[in-house]
Design an enzyme around this catalytic site. Structure first.
Site, PDB file in Angstrom:
ATOM      1  N   MET A  53     -14.492 -22.301  -4.149  1.00  0.00           N
ATOM      2  CA  MET A  53     -16.004 -21.081  -3.764  1.00  0.00           C
ATOM      3  C   MET A  53     -17.416 -21.518  -2.949  1.00  0.00           C
ATOM      4  O   MET A  53     -17.205 -22.675  -3.025  1.00  0.00           O
ATOM      5  CB  MET A  53     -16.522 -20.759  -5.731  1.00  0.00           C
ATOM      6  CG  MET A  53     -16.000 -20.578  -6.275  1.00  0.00           C
ATOM      7  SD  MET A  53     -15.656 -18.586  -6.068  1.00  0.00           S
ATOM      8  CE  MET A  53     -16.830 -17.604  -5.679  1.00  0.00           C
TER       9      MET A  53
ATOM     10  N   GLY B 299     -15.270  -9.423  -0.059  1.00  0.00           N
ATOM     11  CA  GLY B 299     -15.627  -8.325  -1.014  1.00  0.00           C
ATOM     12  C   GLY B 299     -15.894  -7.689  -0.049  1.00  0.00           C
ATOM     13  O   GLY B 299     -16.060  -6.154   1.089  1.00  0.00           O
ATOM     14  N   SER B 300     -17.657  -7.648   0.686  1.00  0.00           N
ATOM     15  CA  SER B 300     -18.755  -6.385   1.755  1.00  0.00           C
ATOM     16  C   SER B 300     -17.689  -6.373   2.936  1.00  0.00           C
ATOM     17  O   SER B 300     -18.060  -5.704   3.349  1.00  0.00           O
ATOM     18  CB  SER B 300     -19.767  -7.542   1.181  1.00  0.00           C
ATOM     19  OG  SER B 300     -20.219  -9.052   1.902  1.00  0.00           O
TER      20      SER B 300
ATOM     21  N   HIS C 103      -8.296  -8.960  -5.382  1.00  0.00           N
ATOM     22  CA  HIS C 103      -8.660  -9.827  -5.949  1.00  0.00           C
ATOM     23  C   HIS C 103      -9.924  -9.550  -6.766  1.00  0.00           C
ATOM     24  O   HIS C 103     -10.604  -7.948  -6.612  1.00  0.00           O
ATOM     25  CB  HIS C 103      -9.491 -11.035  -5.162  1.00  0.00           C
ATOM     26  CG  HIS C 103     -10.356 -11.664  -5.180  1.00  0.00           C
ATOM     27  ND1 HIS C 103     -10.075 -13.147  -5.777  1.00  0.00           N
ATOM     28  CD2 HIS C 103     -11.896 -12.048  -6.133  1.00  0.00           C
ATOM     29  CE1 HIS C 103     -10.808 -14.210  -6.451  1.00  0.00           C
ATOM     30  NE2 HIS C 103     -12.957 -12.952  -6.212  1.00  0.00           N
TER      31      HIS C 103
ATOM     32  N   PHE D  31     -21.448 -12.646  -7.401  1.00  0.00           N
ATOM     33  CA  PHE D  31     -22.228 -11.557  -6.390  1.00  0.00           C
ATOM     34  C   PHE D  31     -21.729 -11.165  -5.304  1.00  0.00           C
ATOM     35  O   PHE D  31     -21.277 -11.983  -5.358  1.00  0.00           O
ATOM     36  CB  PHE D  31     -23.713 -11.295  -6.261  1.00  0.00           C
ATOM     37  CG  PHE D  31     -25.042 -11.687  -7.764  1.00  0.00           C
ATOM     38  CD1 PHE D  31     -24.923 -10.287  -8.064  1.00  0.00           C
ATOM     39  CD2 PHE D  31     -25.289 -12.966  -7.966  1.00  0.00           C
ATOM     40  CE1 PHE D  31     -25.816 -10.806  -9.850  1.00  0.00           C
ATOM     41  CE2 PHE D  31     -26.030 -12.659  -9.290  1.00  0.00           C
ATOM     42  CZ  PHE D  31     -26.368 -11.736  -9.672  1.00  0.00           C
ATOM     43  N   GLY D  32     -21.421 -10.156  -4.932  1.00  0.00           N
ATOM     44  CA  GLY D  32     -20.966 -10.028  -3.621  1.00  0.00           C
ATOM     45  C   GLY D  32     -22.112 -10.097  -2.414  1.00  0.00           C
ATOM     46  O   GLY D  32     -23.472 -10.375  -2.977  1.00  0.00           O
ATOM     47  N   GLY D  33     -21.468 -10.413  -1.401  1.00  0.00           N
ATOM     48  CA  GLY D  33     -22.436  -9.887  -0.076  1.00  0.00           C
ATOM     49  C   GLY D  33     -23.559 -11.063   0.251  1.00  0.00           C
ATOM     50  O   GLY D  33     -24.140 -11.434   0.965  1.00  0.00           O
TER      51      GLY D  33
ATOM     52  N   HIS E 284     -10.152 -13.188 -11.157  1.00  0.00           N
ATOM     53  CA  HIS E 284     -10.690 -14.978 -11.475  1.00  0.00           C
ATOM     54  C   HIS E 284     -11.513 -14.543 -11.889  1.00  0.00           C
ATOM     55  O   HIS E 284     -12.483 -13.111 -11.745  1.00  0.00           O
ATOM     56  CB  HIS E 284     -11.255 -14.856  -9.589  1.00  0.00           C
ATOM     57  CG  HIS E 284     -12.694 -15.605  -9.097  1.00  0.00           C
ATOM     58  ND1 HIS E 284     -13.463 -15.431  -8.623  1.00  0.00           N
ATOM     59  CD2 HIS E 284     -12.789 -16.551 -10.369  1.00  0.00           C
ATOM     60  CE1 HIS E 284     -14.701 -16.381  -8.764  1.00  0.00           C
ATOM     61  NE2 HIS E 284     -14.138 -17.196  -9.610  1.00  0.00           N
TER      62      HIS E 284
ATOM     63  N   MET F 101     -14.685 -16.159 -14.577  1.00  0.00           N
ATOM     64  CA  MET F 101     -15.769 -16.241 -14.190  1.00  0.00           C
ATOM     65  C   MET F 101     -16.839 -16.005 -15.472  1.00  0.00           C
ATOM     66  O   MET F 101     -17.225 -15.611 -15.895  1.00  0.00           O
ATOM     67  CB  MET F 101     -16.505 -15.347 -13.345  1.00  0.00           C
ATOM     68  CG  MET F 101     -16.375 -16.352 -12.003  1.00  0.00           C
ATOM     69  SD  MET F 101     -17.383 -15.076 -10.501  1.00  0.00           S
ATOM     70  CE  MET F 101     -15.790 -13.875 -10.449  1.00  0.00           C
TER      71      MET F 101
ATOM     72  N   SER G 261     -11.824  -8.392  -2.050  1.00  0.00           N
ATOM     73  CA  SER G 261     -12.082  -8.560  -3.432  1.00  0.00           C
ATOM     74  C   SER G 261     -12.731  -7.054  -4.856  1.00  0.00           C
ATOM     75  O   SER G 261     -13.954  -6.611  -2.985  1.00  0.00           O
ATOM     76  CB  SER G 261     -13.151  -9.865  -4.044  1.00  0.00           C
ATOM     77  OG  SER G 261     -13.768  -8.790  -4.565  1.00  0.00           O
TER      78      SER G 261
ATOM     79  N   ASP H 159     -13.107  -9.411  -9.807  1.00  0.00           N
ATOM     80  CA  ASP H 159     -13.881 -10.395 -10.126  1.00  0.00           C
ATOM     81  C   ASP H 159     -14.198 -10.236 -11.808  1.00  0.00           C
ATOM     82  O   ASP H 159     -14.612  -8.394 -11.476  1.00  0.00           O
ATOM     83  CB  ASP H 159     -14.779 -10.490  -9.110  1.00  0.00           C
ATOM     84  CG  ASP H 159     -14.420 -11.343  -8.328  1.00  0.00           C
ATOM     85  OD1 ASP H 159     -14.577 -12.860  -8.035  1.00  0.00           O
ATOM     86  OD2 ASP H 159     -14.656 -11.018  -7.191  1.00  0.00           O
TER      87      ASP H 159
ATOM     88  N   ASP I  84     -13.434 -18.238  -1.607  1.00  0.00           N
ATOM     89  CA  ASP I  84     -13.859 -16.982  -1.904  1.00  0.00           C
ATOM     90  C   ASP I  84     -15.946 -17.187  -1.407  1.00  0.00           C
ATOM     91  O   ASP I  84     -16.192 -18.116  -2.346  1.00  0.00           O
ATOM     92  CB  ASP I  84     -13.813 -16.767  -3.685  1.00  0.00           C
ATOM     93  CG  ASP I  84     -14.467 -15.825  -4.011  1.00  0.00           C
ATOM     94  OD1 ASP I  84     -14.640 -14.599  -3.197  1.00  0.00           O
ATOM     95  OD2 ASP I  84     -13.492 -15.137  -5.029  1.00  0.00           O
ATOM     96  N   GLY I  85     -16.052 -15.945  -0.925  1.00  0.00           N
ATOM     97  CA  GLY I  85     -17.527 -15.920  -0.422  1.00  0.00           C
ATOM     98  C   GLY I  85     -18.191 -15.743   0.398  1.00  0.00           C
ATOM     99  O   GLY I  85     -17.919 -17.253   1.377  1.00  0.00           O
TER     100      GLY I  85
ATOM    101  N   MET J  50     -16.484 -10.761 -14.240  1.00  0.00           N
ATOM    102  CA  MET J  50     -17.792 -11.680 -15.205  1.00  0.00           C
ATOM    103  C   MET J  50     -18.136 -10.712 -16.304  1.00  0.00           C
ATOM    104  O   MET J  50     -18.446 -10.282 -16.747  1.00  0.00           O
ATOM    105  CB  MET J  50     -18.391 -11.434 -14.200  1.00  0.00           C
ATOM    106  CG  MET J  50     -17.412 -11.610 -12.377  1.00  0.00           C
ATOM    107  SD  MET J  50     -19.579 -11.309 -11.007  1.00  0.00           S
ATOM    108  CE  MET J  50     -18.542 -11.570  -9.729  1.00  0.00           C
TER     109      MET J  50
HETATM  110  C1  DX5 Z   1     -18.970 -14.453  -6.529  1.00  0.00           C
HETATM  111  C2  DX5 Z   1     -17.124 -13.238  -6.388  1.00  0.00           C
HETATM  112  C3  DX5 Z   1     -16.448 -12.916  -4.915  1.00  0.00           C
HETATM  113  C4  DX5 Z   1     -16.834 -11.406  -4.189  1.00  0.00           C
HETATM  114  C5  DX5 Z   1     -17.072 -12.513  -2.890  1.00  0.00           C
HETATM  115  O1  DX5 Z   1     -18.762 -14.562  -7.657  1.00  0.00           O
HETATM  116  O2  DX5 Z   1     -16.239 -13.901  -6.968  1.00  0.00           O
HETATM  117  O3  DX5 Z   1     -15.081 -12.903  -5.198  1.00  0.00           O
HETATM  118  O4  DX5 Z   1     -16.600 -10.833  -4.439  1.00  0.00           O
HETATM  119  O5  DX5 Z   1     -17.922 -10.982  -2.393  1.00  0.00           O
HETATM  120  P1  DX5 Z   1     -18.055 -11.597  -0.643  1.00  0.00           P
HETATM  121  O6  DX5 Z   1     -16.775 -11.313   0.263  1.00  0.00           O
HETATM  122  O7  DX5 Z   1     -19.028 -10.492  -0.026  1.00  0.00           O
HETATM  123  O8  DX5 Z   1     -19.268 -12.807  -0.500  1.00  0.00           O
HETATM  124 ZN    ZN Z   2     -13.382 -14.035  -6.818  1.00  0.00          ZN
END
Ligand code: DX5
Ligand code: ZN
Length: 220
Positions: free
Chosen positions: A136, A196-197, A32, A142-144, A65, A67, A7, A34, A174-175, A36
């Protein structure tokens, strides 16, 4: 065979092209992205111009994706911008089948994204119109964030739901996924793993992507 979808949300936005090349080298096959809008989720990220720019510098599959509220307004624009896969949230779209069909007609793969608290039954009528489901495993925005542990059971039930209907629908998750839980998630039926992270947050995305792929496959 599963695919790793890093991501870009956790990538360094000042060096996107390098970051993309780094994960490609590490074995990732999907990017991926994101999107938003600050309304469906409490965060604003990137949109169409960035997708168009990324398209110019990579042949990897681009997975957007969305959102955003009323995703039907923009979904096809993302395909036209170069996205290969576009997912819209079941919670955000009151005309889901129409949007999924429009994505497919534009030449994209259509996905239904579903939040952790939304029951799987809400997918039932729209499943035949989708190429993939994006499950999800955190509340988006948010990531992380920490993986919501009940997602493994939900993933298994989704796998069963799709298989019982004899559908070819793929499952993306995802997540909160990292090298420590990826194996269990792949074994539970996910085919596309977003991270992502765990990929971009550790200094060496090539190495991190390789580690994730290895952790997922080593015992399988
Ligand atoms: C969250 C996003 C994810 C996010 C995942 O809203 O949809 O794609 O980037 O990040 P990690 O892998 O760090 O949870
Ligand atoms: Zn995502």
């Amino acid at each position: 065979m599963f695919e790793l979808a890093p991501s870009l949300l956790s990538a360094d936005f000042t060096r996107l092209a390098e970051e993309i090349r780094a994960v490609e080298k590490g074995g990732a096959t999907i990017l991926h992205v994101d999107v938003m809008d600050g309304r469906f989720v409490p965060n604003i990220t990137i949109g169409l111009p960035v997708v168009k720019s990324i398209r110019k510098i990579t042949d990897l599959t681009i997975d957007c994706h969305l959102m955003i509220v009323e995703p039907g307004t923009y979904a096809v624009e993302f395909v036209n911008a170069g996205a290969n896969m576009v997912s819209v949230h079941v919670e955000a779209d009151v005309h889901l089948q129409r949007t999924l069909t429009a994505i497919r007609e534009a030449g994209g793969q259509a996905g239904i994204a579903i939040n952790p608290a939304t029951p799987l039954v809400s997918l039932e009528e729209a499943l035949p119109f989708a190429d993939f489901v994006l499950l999800m495993s955190v509340n988006p925005g948010f990531g992380g964030q920490k993986f919501i542990h009940t997602s493994v059971d939900k993933l298994r039930r989704l796998r069963r739901m799709i298989d019982e209907r004899g559908l070819p629908t793929r499952i993306e998750i995802d997540g909160g996924i990292d090298a420590g839980n990826i194996q269990k998630i792949v074994e539970s039926g996910a085919e596309i793993i977003v991270a992502g992270s765990a990929v971009f947050g550790k200094g060496n995305p090539t190495e991190a992507a390789r580690e994730m792929i290895e952790a997922a496959t080593v015992w399988v």
